[in-house]
Structures are given as structure tokens and as C-alpha cells.
Design a protein around this motif. Structure first.
Motif, PDB file in Angstrom:
ATOM      1  N   THR A  98      53.856  83.921   3.137  1.00 35.12           N
ATOM      2  CA  THR A  98      53.688  84.107   1.686  1.00 35.12           C
ATOM      3  C   THR A  98      52.501  83.297   1.178  1.00 35.12           C
ATOM      4  O   THR A  98      51.705  83.800   0.377  1.00 35.12           O
ATOM      5  CB  THR A  98      54.975  83.673   0.952  1.00 35.12           C
ATOM      6  N   VAL A  99      52.380  82.052   1.654  1.00 34.27           N
ATOM      7  CA  VAL A  99      51.242  81.225   1.237  1.00 34.27           C
ATOM      8  C   VAL A  99      49.931  81.898   1.624  1.00 34.27           C
ATOM      9  O   VAL A  99      48.994  82.013   0.826  1.00 34.27           O
ATOM     10  CB  VAL A  99      51.345  79.821   1.873  1.00 34.27           C
ATOM     11  N   ILE A 138      49.349  84.876  -0.639  1.00 37.96           N
ATOM     12  CA  ILE A 138      48.989  84.492  -2.009  1.00 37.96           C
ATOM     13  C   ILE A 138      47.503  84.123  -2.068  1.00 37.96           C
ATOM     14  O   ILE A 138      46.759  84.593  -2.932  1.00 37.96           O
ATOM     15  CB  ILE A 138      49.869  83.313  -2.486  1.00 37.96           C
ATOM     16  N   ILE A 139      47.059  83.316  -1.091  1.00 41.10           N
ATOM     17  CA  ILE A 139      45.648  82.908  -1.076  1.00 41.10           C
ATOM     18  C   ILE A 139      44.756  84.140  -0.934  1.00 41.10           C
ATOM     19  O   ILE A 139      43.742  84.292  -1.616  1.00 41.10           O
ATOM     20  CB  ILE A 139      45.398  81.896   0.052  1.00 41.10           C
ATOM     21  N   PHE A 159      45.448  87.202  -1.836  1.00 43.86           N
ATOM     22  CA  PHE A 159      45.448  88.063  -3.013  1.00 43.86           C
ATOM     23  C   PHE A 159      44.760  87.430  -4.204  1.00 43.86           C
ATOM     24  O   PHE A 159      44.282  88.150  -5.080  1.00 43.86           O
ATOM     25  CB  PHE A 159      46.874  88.514  -3.345  1.00 43.86           C
ATOM     26  N   ILE A 160      44.687  86.084  -4.230  1.00 47.20           N
ATOM     27  CA  ILE A 160      43.850  85.460  -5.264  1.00 47.20           C
ATOM     28  C   ILE A 160      42.413  85.945  -5.104  1.00 47.20           C
ATOM     29  O   ILE A 160      41.746  86.342  -6.062  1.00 47.20           O
ATOM     30  CB  ILE A 160      43.934  83.920  -5.184  1.00 47.20           C
ATOM     31  N   SER A 195      43.230  73.409  -3.477  1.00 46.58           N
ATOM     32  CA  SER A 195      43.907  73.892  -4.688  1.00 46.58           C
ATOM     33  C   SER A 195      42.945  73.960  -5.858  1.00 46.58           C
ATOM     34  O   SER A 195      42.969  74.906  -6.644  1.00 46.58           O
ATOM     35  CB  SER A 195      45.071  72.978  -5.061  1.00 46.58           C
TER      36      SER A 195
END
Lengths: 128, 509
Positions: free
Chosen positions: A103-104, A107-108, A110-111, B21
């Protein structure tokens, strides 16, 4: 005295003899009234005169689409082994961990995808 | 199977996580926040850099993440041993973050003036920082490779940032191809090391000793030298130096400052990580190569700029010479020297040298970035005529960096060279020390020439056009003053910094 290298000498000799033979053959079988090489200043390429430049221009959008394809291609490369080994991990009690890891990663990814879309990477024509 | 993920892993990699981040936040905010401005990206970058700098310096209390100042008896590993954390690595992380912070201030001003400022620049800086820290703290060769890629890819893009200029594109393409070839050979080396030993983990591969005529030994040795060679491309020593002048000249000057400092810091830190595990009999072969490369770099790097008129190329060639000085210390890294404590001397001398070199390079290239303006970017010696009257501050900064490069005593560069020479002499490499002194004496000529052109009264000094703008911007002023003060003053604290680094390097495993 180096004796182990005589095959290379023979190899070299055969290569030189072959080149000499070909050059000799050309002088014998070519037409007697053929043009001199100076009449063909362009690069000799299969006998056909070249047309235009070798460097062609593409629309930059092709590159963007290609880059996006690579990104999702690589994503698929990571997803397949993950999906294959998922049940094994689940059996050992690490299901949640491996799910969170993927998932991480997604997510990265899809950002980045979201950024590209919002910046208009897939807009083929100007909006106005 | 026990749970592999530990929260401690995230804490031990806190600086990298904060930087990444921050970068993702910039990427996301840029497209979802309607009133997004570049200043916000700048502040996010600044806060991320300061936060990780704070953690690297002071550590996170109550956890295994030790800071630079809190002492680091053991350190730790994270992510199943993929990352290693100890005092010496923290020193390099600190240096990377310090250099990035200074460069950030310069980039803000220079790119705004040259109309090149986009929010993505800041994001790339954060990726560079995270990748470099991953490179120096990796305990696994693959992690090291990924860190190196993460820090190189933004540089390829940033080198071409001024995309209207053909030289910038040329620089980016040359840098991309040559450093990709270097990295490709490094990957081949990693594959061979894996073939020879069955692992890519540094602490597992290298303590294993093979018989010298076994096949595994040969694979391991070949892999070794390919990996070191890949890093030498990054450090740009002589057989691998072909790209330096064109890339440093073509890229925007602030980016050149980052390239010349951060890439070298992270590559040297990584080579240190690798070499400390090297087998004793293998490094005897390596030493011969390193001596040849070092002598060639010193001679070439100090001879090539003698008739060079372009200021950026002068500094680019001189960075080759400094790379030559740097790699002499690689000889003392492997384990076998541990007994006579030469390794700790060498690693702390190297740390101090890298520190002074990075600061001086940043100062030199950032000042050049300020001086070049408008369409014409190549800054030559003729442009420097009358600089001390038109722009005394810039003349001062340029002279400080040139004199520090030359190794004039009160400046930091002198003490860096002094420590290197001390190590070389105590190890008995007298001829290498002689070569180093003689070649750097030759180099003094073109460094002094910069000072001479900046301060001498020329009759035709008004002939050059107004290419030299005044020094502007509060951030850039403060960054320039801080860097100049560090370059001027670090020499006086050299002994304590040296000892500080020595304490850290005594404890490394």
C-alpha cells in the motif's frame, strides 16, 4: 618464445588474405566504365541516396506517454511476485505487514501519477 | 516467522524519511492546493532539512537513534540489516545535510533571478539528500545502489534545468551517460560479489575469507574493483574524469556547487563503508591502483587549468586534483590497518578534508552563480577585472575560496591538506606526499591568478560590460557569510573537529 598464440597468427593471416582477395576480385568483376568514388560524396548506404536527416522530431507527448508506460510497467513487475507470494506470507501471519508495504508503494506511485495528470501530461490538445 | 517490521526501523532512518515525506508533500500540495506558491515549497524544504539536521545532530532521545553530539557507542541496524547507523555515518549525513541547506539558500535566490525557479527544484534537493544519506548508511550493496540512483537522477534533471541553453542539455546528457555507465559497471560488480559469496550484505560478504586461487575469490576480487571503479566515476579521479569539465561548466552554477560537493561526500562515505570490510590481501592490489589514480589526478587536475580562461572550468579541473588528494586516504581504510590505528587517523583526516572541500566548493561555485547574469553565462578571467571595486563582497568570497583551495595557511583548506600529509607521512608514503606538495604548488598559480584578476588595478577594467550584479537577497547573504566564516574559521578548530571525527571512527565496525 610464445608458442601458444600461433592460432591467432594464422587467424590474422587468413583475415588479411581474405581482404586482399576481395579487393582483387572487385577490380576484376566491376564494369570497366563505372564511376569513380568521388561522384558519390554521401555516406555509402546500400547504394540508395539518403533522404533528409537521420534525426527525426517527435512530439514531446510521446515521451511522456512512454515514461508513464514504463512507470506502470515496473509497478506490474513488482505487483506480480507480490501477488503470487501473498498467500504464503498470510499463512505465516505476515499478511497485514506485506499488505501495508504494498500500500505504501502504491500510494507513493499514485501521488506521482496524480501529479502528472493534474499537470496535464495526458492532455493532447490545449484546453482553449 | 516473527514480525519483520519494527517501528525502530523508521526511527533509525528518520532523516531520510523526513526528507522523502517533505518531497512528496511538495509534489502533492502543488497540484491540490489552489494558491500554491514556490515560497511554500521552499519553506517545506527548509523545515525538512532543518528537522533532519536537528535529528542527525542531537539524536532522538529515548531511542537507538544517536545524534552526532550525543555520542554513539554502538549504533544499530534497521530494515533487516539493510541500513547501518553509527557515529561515522552520522558525520557524513550531517555534512550532506549542511551542504544541502547552504545550497538551498543560494538556489532560492539565483534561480529566482534567472527565472528558473520551480517548486520541483526543492523537491529534487530533498531526493538528493535522502538518496545520499541512504548511500552512506547502506549496509547492503543493493540498498547502496538504490541510494546512489536516488541521488543521481535528480542531478541529471537539474543539470539540464536551464533548458534553453544547449550547453546545459549537453552537460545533462554527458553526465547521464557517463555516470550511468559507471553505475552499470558497479551493478555488474555487485552481481559478481553476489556470485562469489552468496550475499550482498556488506557485513556478511566480506568477513568471509576465501583461498586466493579459488573461483569465489576471483569473482569477489573482480566485483570489488568494479564497485570501487563505479564510485571513482562519481568522485571523478583521472581515468574516469572525462565528463567533469563539460558537466560542471554546462550545468547551472548552483547545481554545479551541489554536484561537486554532495556527490563526492556521499561517494566517499560509501567507499569508506565498503573498504572497511575489504580483505587484507585484496587491498594490496587496490593500493597500487589508487596510487596511480591519485598521482594522475593530482598532476592532471593541477596542470589542466593552467591555460584555462573559463572560471568554472578552472574550478572543475581543480576538483579533479582534490579528488586525487581525497582518494589517497582510501589506502588506509581496509581492516588490516586497524592494529596501528592508521585507519582512524586517515578517516578523520579525510572527514575534515571533505568538510573543508565541500564548503569551499560551494562558496566558489555559488559566487560564480551570482556573478554570471543575463544571456552570457561563461565567466572568464576578463570579467573579473575590477571586481573588487564593482562588487567587493563577491571579490572577497571568490578570493577566500580560491586561497582555501590553494591551501594558504589560515584558511580551512590548508589544514585539510596538512592532515592528509600527516597521515601519508606517518604511513611512509613519502613520494606520494612529495607529489601532492609539488602539484598543489603548481596549482597555486591559477588560484592566485583569480585573486590577482579580482583585485589588481587594470587600466581597461571598464571595458567589460555590467555583467556583475550586486549581491542580493537576505538568504543568500546569510548563507554566503556563514560559508565564508566557516572556510575562514574552521582551520582554528581543526584539531577539535579532527579529534571529534576520530572518536566516531574508532568505534565503527
Amino acid at each position: 618464445m610464445i608458442t601458444g598464440y600461433w592460432p591467432y597468427l594464422i587467424h590474422f593471416g587468413i583475415a588479411a588474405a581474405f581482404v586482399a582477395f576481395l579487393l582483387f576480385l572487385t577490380t576484376k568483376i566491376k564494369p570497366a566504365n563505372s564511376d569513380k568514388a568521388e561522384k558519390y560524396p554521401d555516406t555509402f548506404e546500400c547504394g540508395v541516396p539518403r533522404k533528409g536527416d537521420a534525426r527525426g522530431m517527435f512530439n514531446v507527448r510521446f515521451y511522456i506517454v512512454a515514461v508513464m508506460f514504463i512507470i506502470f510497467d515496473v509497478e506490474a513487475v513488482f505487483l506480480f511476485p507480490w501477488a503470487v507470494s501473498f498467500l504464503d506470507y498470510k499463512a505465516t501471519g505476515l499478511g497485514l505487514f506485506i499488505l501495508a508495504e504494498m500500500t505504501v508503494f502504491l500510494i507513493i506511485l499514485f501521488i506521482g501519477y496524480f501529479y502528472m495528470i493534474r499537470k496535464g501530461a495526458l492532455q493532447w490538445e490545449d484546453p482553449e | 516467522m516473527e514480525n519483520i517490521f519494527k517501528f525502530q526501523d523508521l526511527i533509525l532512518s528518520a532523516p531520510q524519511m523526513i526528507l522523502i515525506s517533505g518531497a512528496l508533500l511538495i509534489l502533492l500540495l502543488q497540484v491540490i492546493l489552489p494558491g500554491f506558491r514556490k515560497l511554500l515549497a521552499f519553506y517545506i524544504t527548509l523545515i525538512s532539512l532543518f528537522a533532519s539536521l536537528y535529528f542527525v545532530t542531537f539524536g532522538i532521545p529515548g531511542t537507538a537513534f544517536y545524534g552526532l553530539l550525543s555520542g554513539n557507542p554502538e549504533g544499530g541496524t534497521a530494515f533487516q540489516g539493510n541500513l547501518r547507523l553509527n557515529g561515522y555515518i552520522q558525520h557524513y549525513s550531517f555534512l550532506i545535510l549542511l551542504a544541502l541547506t547552504i545550497i538551498l539558500f543560494f538556489i532560492k535566490r539565483v534561480f529566482a533571478e534567472q527565472k528558473l525557479e520551480l517548486a520541483e527544484v526543492y523537491q529534487f534537493l530533498l531526493y538528493i539528500g535522502a538518496g545520499s544519506i541512504f548511500t552512506v548508511s547502506a549496509n547492503d550493496l543493493m540498498t547502496m545502489y538504490i541510494g546512489l540512483e536516488l541521488s543521481s537522477l535528480p542531478f541529471f534533471i537539474l543539470a539540464a534545468w536551464d533548458r534553453g541553453r544547449a550547453t546545459a542539455t549537453e552537460a545533462a546528457v554527458k553526465y547521464f551517460f557517463l555516470s550511468t555507465i559507471g553505475i552499470a559497471f558497479m551493478l555488474l560488480g555487485i552481481a559478481l560479489v553476489y556470485g562469489g559469496s552468496g550475499s550482498t550484505m556488506l557485513s556478511e560478504v566480506f568477513p568471509v575469507v576465501f583461498a586466493e586461487d579459488s573461483f569465489s575469490y576471483k569473482l569477489l576480487a573482480a566485483g570489488w574493483f568494479l564497485i570501487i571503479g563505479g564510485f571513482l566515476v562519481k568522485i571523478a579521479v583521472v581515468p574516469f574524469h572525462g565528463w567533469v569539465a563539460d558537466v560542471y561548466d554546462g550545468a547551472p552554477s548552483v547545481i554545479t556547487a551541489a554536484m561537486a560537493s554532495i556527490v563526492k561526500i556521499s561517494a566517499v562515505g560509501a567507499v569508506f563503508r565498503i573498504l572497511q570490510f575489504m580483505q587484507p590481501d585484496m587491498h594490496m592490489i587496490l593500493n597500487t591502483g589508487i596510487i596511480i589514480f591519485a598521482v594522475a589526478s593530482m598532476v592532471y587536475g593541477n596542470m589542466a587549468p593552467l591555460n584555462q580562461n573559463n572560471l568554472k572550468r578552472v574550478f572543475a579541473y581543480s576538483s579533479i586534483a582534490h579528488a586525487g588528494y581525497i582518494i589517497t586516504m582510501f589506502m588506509f581504510f581496509p581492516e588490516s590497518f586497524k592494529a596501528i590505528s592508521l585507519r582512524t587517523e586517515a578517516s578523520s583526516a579525510l572527514y575534515f578534508y571533505i568538510l573543508t572541500y565541500a564548503l569551499t566548493t560551494i562558496l566558489a561555485f555559488a559566487t560564480i552563480a551570482y556573478l554570471e547574469n543575463g544571456e552570457e553565462r561563461g565567466l572568464t578571467f576578463d570579467h573579473l577585472k575590477g571586481l573588487s571595486k564593482k562588487n567587493p563582497f563577491a571579490a572577497f568570497l571568490l578570493s577566500v575560496s580560491a586561497l582555501s583551495f590553494a591551501g594558504i595557511p589560515p584558511l580551512a583548506g590548508f589544514f585539510g591538506k596538512l592532515f592528509l600529509l600527516k597521515v601519508l607521512l606517518s604511513a611512509g608514503y613519502y613520494y606520494l606526499a612529495v607529489v601532492m606538495i609539488v602539484t598543489s604548488l603548481v596549482g597555486v598559480y591559477f588560484y592566485i591568478r583569480i585573486v590577482f584578476y579580482a583585485y589588481w588595478d587594470f587600466e581597461d577594467e571598464n571595458a567589460t560590460s555590467g555583467m556583475l550584479p550586486p549581491f542580493r537577497g537576505i538568504f543568500a547573504w546569510s548563507a554566503a557569510i556563514v560559508t565564508a566564516v566557516l572556510v575562514l574559521g574552521l582551520g582554528f578548530y581543526s584539531e577539535s573537529i579532527f579529534n571529534f571525527a576520530r572518536v566516531a571512527s574508532e568505534l565503527i565496525q
